[in-house]
Write a protein that holds these residues in place. Structure first.
Motif, short mmCIF file in Angstrom:
data_model
loop_
_atom_site.label_atom_id
_atom_site.label_comp_id
_atom_site.label_asym_id
_atom_site.label_seq_id
_atom_site.Cartn_x
_atom_site.Cartn_y
_atom_site.Cartn_z
N LEU A 54 -6.10 -8.74 -5.27
CA LEU A 54 -5.87 -8.03 -4.00
C LEU A 54 -4.75 -7.00 -4.18
N THR A 99 0.84 -1.20 0.00
CA THR A 99 0.00 0.00 0.00
C THR A 99 0.87 1.25 0.00
N VAL A 158 -8.35 -3.36 5.19
CA VAL A 158 -9.12 -4.18 4.24
C VAL A 158 -10.08 -5.04 5.06
N CYS A 193 -5.18 -2.97 -3.73
CA CYS A 193 -4.52 -2.40 -2.56
C CYS A 193 -3.33 -1.51 -2.87
N LEU A 250 -3.58 0.69 4.91
CA LEU A 250 -4.87 0.40 4.29
C LEU A 250 -5.56 -0.65 5.14
N HIS A 280 -2.89 2.50 -2.23
CA HIS A 280 -4.10 3.02 -1.59
C HIS A 280 -3.96 3.02 -0.08
#
Length: 196
Positions: free
Chosen positions: A137, A2, A9, A141, A7, A144
């Protein structure tokens, strides 16, 4: 994985669906049952704190329809990602464990012991499944921060958790994920994922 900020999730499994319970349900796509909608609403109420910046979903209706409605309520569009779909079980689709075992006990038992060692007839290999989950994924990701909510399936969640924790594929069946189960990961570039 990230940006400089972490991040969060959140993975949210779909709720109960119409049809027989406790079957291999990968590519089969029955809608959420009324009880499944209730389960999803309750789980989402907890999972949406803090409010998600983005909502991604499997393309299968048992995930997508709920995710699109949740995203619309938040004033955004859901990200529909085909690689978030459940593993395809081929000839075992919509069969119970006993029914699948009756077709080929050796293959079924090998698959249950270690999904890398056997593939459901006409189904998806575990390695192909895990690779596409890892790929999507990473796409969702990388770069971000904030909070990403992913509405998906038990198999996808098991793969994500196994990868995050360094578990062997043979261990994934030890991760219990009932209808509308949630789990969270904290991702920070350069650091190992943390399961919350």
């Amino acid at each position: 994985m990230t940006a400089a900020e972490p991040l969060l999730v959140t993975l949210l499994r779909h709720g109960d669906v119409d049809g027989r319970p406790f079957v291999f349900r990968g590519a089969a796509d029955p809608p959420l049952a009324a009880s499944g909608w209730t389960q999803m609403e309750r789980a989402y109420a907890r999972a949406a704190a803090p409010p998600p910046d983005r909502i991604a979903t499997s393309p299968l209706a048992r995930c997508r329809v709920f995710a699109e409605q949740a995203a619309a309520r938040a004033g955004r569009a859901a990200i529909v990602a085909s690689d978030l779909a459940e593993m395809r079980f081929g000839a075992w689709e919509e069969l119970t464990a006993d029914e699948a075992r009756a077709l080929d006990a050796v293959r079924y038992d090998a698959f249950r012991r270690d999904p890398r060692s056997a593939t459901p007839p006409e189904g998806e290999t575990y390695d192909a499944f895990a690779a596409r989950v890892e790929r999507v994924l990473r796409e969702l990701c990388d770069g971000h921060a904030g909070h990403l909510l992913i509405v998906t399936h038990a198999g996808v969640m098991r793969v994500v958790l196994a990868q995050a924790l360094g578990l062997a594929p043979a261990a994934i069946q030890r991760i219990a994920l009932p209808a509308a189960a949630t789990c969270r990961l904290s991702l920070l570039a350069g650091e190992s994922p943390v399961v919350l």
